[in-house]
Write an enzyme that holds these catalytic residues in place. Structure first.
Site, PDB file in Angstrom:
ATOM      1  N   LYS A  30    -113.258  37.129   3.738  1.00 28.98           N
ATOM      2  CA  LYS A  30    -113.059  36.576   5.084  1.00 28.98           C
ATOM      3  C   LYS A  30    -111.670  35.936   5.172  1.00 28.98           C
ATOM      4  O   LYS A  30    -111.222  35.297   4.210  1.00 28.98           O
ATOM      5  CB  LYS A  30    -114.158  35.542   5.359  1.00 28.98           C
ATOM      6  CG  LYS A  30    -114.213  35.013   6.782  1.00 28.98           C
ATOM      7  CD  LYS A  30    -115.372  34.021   6.933  1.00 28.98           C
ATOM      8  CE  LYS A  30    -115.518  33.486   8.339  1.00 28.98           C
ATOM      9  NZ  LYS A  30    -116.642  32.528   8.453  1.00 28.98           N
ATOM     10  N   SER A  42    -119.677  33.257  12.284  1.00 28.34           N
ATOM     11  CA  SER A  42    -118.287  33.645  12.442  1.00 28.34           C
ATOM     12  C   SER A  42    -117.810  34.687  11.434  1.00 28.34           C
ATOM     13  O   SER A  42    -116.764  35.281  11.632  1.00 28.34           O
ATOM     14  CB  SER A  42    -117.401  32.406  12.314  1.00 28.34           C
ATOM     15  OG  SER A  42    -117.465  31.890  10.998  1.00 28.34           O
ATOM     16  N   SER A  61    -122.576  30.685   9.464  1.00 33.25           N
ATOM     17  CA  SER A  61    -121.588  31.742   9.677  1.00 33.25           C
ATOM     18  C   SER A  61    -121.690  32.934   8.729  1.00 33.25           C
ATOM     19  O   SER A  61    -121.066  33.962   8.980  1.00 33.25           O
ATOM     20  CB  SER A  61    -120.177  31.157   9.605  1.00 33.25           C
ATOM     21  OG  SER A  61    -119.866  30.541  10.823  1.00 33.25           O
TER      22      SER A  61
END
Lengths: 91, 470, 479
Positions: C82, C157, C181
């Site tokens: 990420k 997210s 997330s």
């Protein structure tokens, strides 16, 4: 009740430039969110300790020994003779 | 000073701790030199970094707390203090807020106790160079460990403030917690000051003073501010709570520009650092290694060696100087003689050369040797001083110099008698005065003989012989 | 010949194929890269992709590998990271304009550990700006789409990480989980997402959003894949003072272990706000689970209804602090100005999107003079109550099962203008972050109208093994 004046004060504190349109729109939105948060204000929290950390561990201490890192200055973007430059800070 | 008002001063002092690395990262804590060279992702606030705690900084803070008679908190915590400034890379400073490392201590000055409210650990910010058009930022100092020592508002005069600062600095140096060089900003003082009519209980509005780079400026700035505030109060004016910036050159304190909104630091517990837990045992271990502090040594010096207050104060000025004294008296059993020599001859050399006792080329053993020669009456005081000067210049020992120059006291009475005869003949008028009852003139005769014999005889011996002759 | 579908296999299957010399390391990379090239234009899962580096590493491994018996657990496995987790000398943008040009000089500890375990970092994945969001629509680099149906959001997210794992553009991925997330997008994309116990995986190099809640997590096709990644990244780190200093046991997932477990179902779950289609799928799954584990009982988490308010008050306050460093002074975006205060204000106005600004404003407000006790202080106390609820519940059970989200995936743009509605979607995921405990989301069967559903298994602190075993049992039921 959060007013637009309150919000502009907070924006100043957070160094966020907001346009008038933005601050008026955000005031409404934020007011709505904050009123949702009010639900926890009515709980009986007498005697409850605030939880500041997710795990209760003791601060580990580091031995005072220099560990050189490679020159980092190249990762700083706005430089003059190795100094970072900004517009004049008035004092 | 206007005597209508009582002066209330509180002091916040930042002391830079003498560690190898910074408080939260392993960068060298030394700053100066090339800008932005002693920095890493942590102290320059890059995304994703976390602080780690320097053990030595914690130990030094505990040491300071113990020496200032504080209660050391078995649990203390860290907090973030937020403000935007270019030399604060994270946008917040990691400090201690609600639970400081040490609380409730005191420092004694001239028999008066000044209460210490708290001592806490925190990180330093970077340094900025300002010009009218731009500011240049150096992060080398970012994250250097500091302790902040905060007094209660118990100081009542600029003199007392300076005395407190001198004492505090002396203690920190004795502990080897800090070098406390004010010009290098190792030791920074921010006083707050208010006045109140004598007899009034409630405190007046206070102002804070910044940019004080020497004890002198602390004194001057406080005097200035007392004057300013009392003039305002005299005319029925109101003191505004504000931070004033001391202008060293013009000797005035002015409002700091560029501070538009009132400060709101939004403190909250630092989530990246768990609670600092210090167990009793650790604290006691540090307690047991504390060196003797100035007031403890003072008591010993005064009682054991019967030295005057004045001389003791000079000896104790620095730990190194006091240690030098102790080393010397181990080998020369006349504390008064050693003390006198240290505060006059040795001190003069140090002042003259602007060096510390650590850099002084005569080691305690050699000074003791010299003074032992004097005590055994093998040399006179005058000769001892000559030898001392030679030792400083040449690095030779006292014995070497004495042997080379033949400066040992002569036992040759014939030289003495010859010299006395000469002096008495040359100064017949003085002899006459003596005989007429003015006995004090004998010292003139002794001096003359001393000169003739180049100090190889003691004044006592000369005096005895002259008296015999007369 | 390259098997075009190697990328659809799990870590352990690929590992065994390498070990048995059925395939080469480079076969895996070529397969993954081919998939990225065919899919990522539609999905936008990646912000940057390290094609050349990755291929070189795999080819190198093929040349140098000698002892196939001692392969490391992740040798040659392409893992995506990420884009709020630092990879040395690569862009780390956090999906934000303010860091769009920021190159990290260091590896996050989790990334360094992945490298040590043999993994090949293949690229950096898209996210809601600074991980603030549940739809991966607020990235400066555009929204990510759900690979199951491109019209839908992938959740967030860590939507980029979940999406690339789903379409096999990486074999596994790192995400970050502050309030769900990792689990939320795992549920929306039909993959597995593990949020470890707070302090079990170092946060060093994870760009801070809310420091007392942030966690590096793992996404994979199966619970077992997340376990393999977790094994590689877990452990004490001297660079993170909040990591737990107890030994890490290598977890090998065993679904039979659940026979001995007691499964807790919070009675508060099937309440108002939960989509009926999700409730049905979860109830069915629990009923199926009873065949393998007899001890299923009701537990109570009475304060979790306050989790969203508590969570948002805390995370916004901490975010306002953590994001103060992006000020245009040192790195990242700088909007030049003749006055410093304008440089700050304009850089931060231009650099952050509306959601980030909203959170900074509320967070600053909640910490400011006169409001701290009312907001942040109160939230910290309620946080303690929520933790105590779990302490109590785990006296009676080993794992707790809930849905991961109360709602099904929604269409791109559908909720972007209603932040509060978006926040309410985190009702089931935020409690684990507040309590600092571990949780995983794995796919439950599809709804009657074919939407993916995530089922969440929550365990006590350091209870990763329990929840992974339970997760595997659920996967087996679904097979």
């Amino acid at each position: 009740m959060l007013t637009q004046i309150d919000l502009e004060k907070v924006a100043k504190l957070a160094k966020l430039g907001l346009t008038l349109e933005e601050s008026s729109r955000l005031t409404g939105e934020i007011e709505k969110i904050i009123s949702y948060f009010q639900q926890i204000k009515h709980l009986n929290l007498y005697d409850v300790t605030p939880m500041t950390h997710a795990v209760s561990i003791v601060l580990p201490l580091r031995y005072d020994e220099i560990r050189p890192t490679k020159c980092l200055v190249e990762y700083l973007s706005y430089k003059k003779f190795n100094y970072i430059f900004v517009p004049a800070v008035l004092e | 000073m206007n005597s209508k008002y009582e002066v209330i001063i509180g002091l916040e002092v930042h002391v830079q701790l003498k560690t190898r690395t910074k408080l939260f990262c392993a960068c060298p804590a030394e700053f100066g030199g090339q800008p932005n060279t002693n920095i890493c992702p942590i102290c320059s606030g890059l995304p994703g970094v976390l602080p780690t705690m320097n053990q030595h900084a914690v130990d030094l803070a505990i040491k300071a707390g113990l020496a200032l008679n504080c209660q050391i908190s078995e649990k203390s915590s860290f907090a973030r203090k937020h403000y935007f400034y270019p030399d604060l890379p994270k946008g917040y400073q990691i400090t201690q807020y609600k639970e400081p490392l040490a609380i409730n201590g005191f420092v004694e000055i001239d028999g008066l106790k000044i209460s210490i409210r708290r001592i806490h650990l925190e990180e330093d910010s970077g340094k900025s160079i300002h010009s009218p058009t731009e500011s240049l930022i150096d992060f080398n100092r970012c994250g250097v460990p500091l302790i902040e020592i905060v007094t209660e508002p118990e100081i009542r005069s600029p003199d007392q403030a300076v005395k407190y600062l001198q004492t505090l600095r002396q203690i920190m140096r004795y502990l080897d917690v800090s070098d406390c060089e004010m010009e290098k900003a190792h030791f920074r003082c921010e006083p707050n000051i208010s006045l109140r009519p004598i007899g009034q209980k409630q405190f007046g509005v206070r102002t804070e003073l910044k940019n004080l780079n020497s004890l002198n400026s602390v004194h001057q700035a406080l005097e200035f501010e007392i004057n300013r505030q009392s003039k305002i109060l005299d005319t029925g004016g109101v003191i505004v709570q504000e931070t004033l910036f001391w202008d060293e050159q013009n000797r005035v304190a002015g409002t700091m520009r560029g501070k538009e909104e009132s400060e709101d630091y939004r403190y909250f517990p630092e989530p990246d650092l768990p609670v600092l837990v210090l167990n009793r045992e650790n604290i006691d271990n540090i307690k047991n290694t504390l060196p003797l502090l100035p007031w403890q040594r003072k008591k010993i010096l005064k009682e054991k060696y019967n030295l005057s207050e004045n001389i003791v104060n000079i000896i104790l000025e620095t730990k190194e100087f006091a240690d030098y004294f102790v080393e010397t008296i181990k080998l020369c059993d006349d504390a008064k003689l050693v003390a006198n020599w240290l505060v006059t001859e040795v001190k003069a050399v140090l002042n003259d050369k602007s060096i510390s006792i650590n850099e002084f080329n005569i080691i305690p053993k050699e000074l003791a040797n010299l003074l032992n020669l004097l005590r055994a009456q093998k040399i006179t005081g005058t000769v001892a001083k000559e030898i001392f000067t030679d030792m400083v210049l040449t690095n030779k020992t006292a014995t070497e110099i004495v042997n080379e120059k033949g400066l040992f006291l002569s036992n040759d009475d014939s030289l003495l008698i010859k010299s006395i005869d000469e002096v008495l003949t040359e100064n017949a008028d003085i002899v006459a005065k003596y005989k007429s009852g003015k006995t004090s003139v004998i010292s003139f005769l002794i001096g003359a003989v001393l000169q003739k014999t180049h100090g190889k005889l003691t004044p006592q011996k000369i005096k005895d012989k002259i008296l015999e002759k007369l | 010949m390259i098997n075009p579908d190697l990328c659809d296999l799990t870590i352990s299957v690929l590992h065994n194929k390498i070990k048995n010399r059925e395939i080469k390391f480079s076969d895996i990379i070529f397969s993954v890269i081919k998939r990225v090239k065919s899919e990522d234009q539609k999905i936008n899962g990646y912000i940057s992709i390290f094609e050349e580096d990755a291929i070189n590493q795999a080819v190198d491994l093929d040349k140098t590998i000698k002892n196939f018996e001692q392969l490391k657990p992740l040798s040659g496995i392409p893992i995506a990271v990420k884009d709020n987790i630092c990879v040395k000398d690569k862009l780390t943008t956090c999906g934000s304009k303010i860091l769009a040009n920021f190159i990290s000089p260091y590896d996050a500890t989790a990334v360094a550990k992945l490298k040590v375990a043999g993994a090949i970092i293949i690229g950096k994945t898209n996210l809601d700006e600074f991980a603030m969001g549940s739809s991966t629509e607020t990235s400066y680099f555009g929204p990510t789409s759900n690979p199951i149906d491109n019209r839908y959001v992938p959740g967030g997210s860590s939507g980029g990480s979940a999406a690339v794992v789903k379409y096999s553009g990486a074999i596994g991925a790192l995400g970050s989980d502050t309030g769900g997330s990792v689990r939320h997008p795992a549920a929306f994309c039909g993959v597995a997402g593990l949020k470890p116990t707070y302090g079990r995986v170092s946060r060093y190099g994870l760009v801070a959003f809310a420091s007392s809640l942030d966690c590096v997590g793992a996404l994979g096709k199966t619970a077992e894949d997340t376990a393999i990644i977790f094994n590689a990244i877990a452990g004490y780190d001297e660079m993170d003072a909040t990591t737990i200093n107890t030994p890490v046991k290598n977890i090998s997932v065993d679904s039979n272990a659940i026979k001995k477990y007691t499964i807790g179902i919070p009675k508060e779950v099937f309440a108002e706000g939960l989509d009926g289609r999700i409730a049905k799928v979860i109830e069915d799954t629990i009923n199926n689970l009873r065949k393998r584990c007899r001890n299923v009982k009701e537990v109570s988490l009475p304060n979790t209804k306050y989790a969203v308010a508590t969570y948002y008050l805390i995370c916004m306050a901490e975010a306002s602090s953590n994001l103060a460093r992006y000020d245009g002074v040192k790195y990242g975006l700088r909007v030049s100005s003749s006055e410093l205060k304008d440089l700050y204000a304009q850089t931060r106005d231009e650099g952050f999107n509306t959601e980030v600004k909203r959170r900074i404003l509320i967070g600053t407000y909640g910490l400011s003079k006169g409001y701290y006790d009312e907001y942040y202080g109160t939230a910290q106390k309620v946080r303690n109550l929520i933790k105590q609820d779990f302490d109590q519940a785990f006296k009676d059970c080993d794992v707790i099962i809930t849905p991961t989200t109360p709602v099904l995936p929604f269409k791109l743009g559908e909720q972007i203008s209603d932040p509060l509605a978006m926040y309410l979607g985190d009702i089931f995921t935020t409690p684990a972050n507040l309590a600092g405990i571990t949780a995983i989301s794995v796919p439950a069967p599809l709804t009657i109208d074919n939407f993916p559903v995530g089922i969440q298994i929550t365990g006590p602190a350091l209870g990763e093994e329990q929840i992974l075993n339970t997760a595997k049992a659920i996967e087996e039921i679904n097979e």
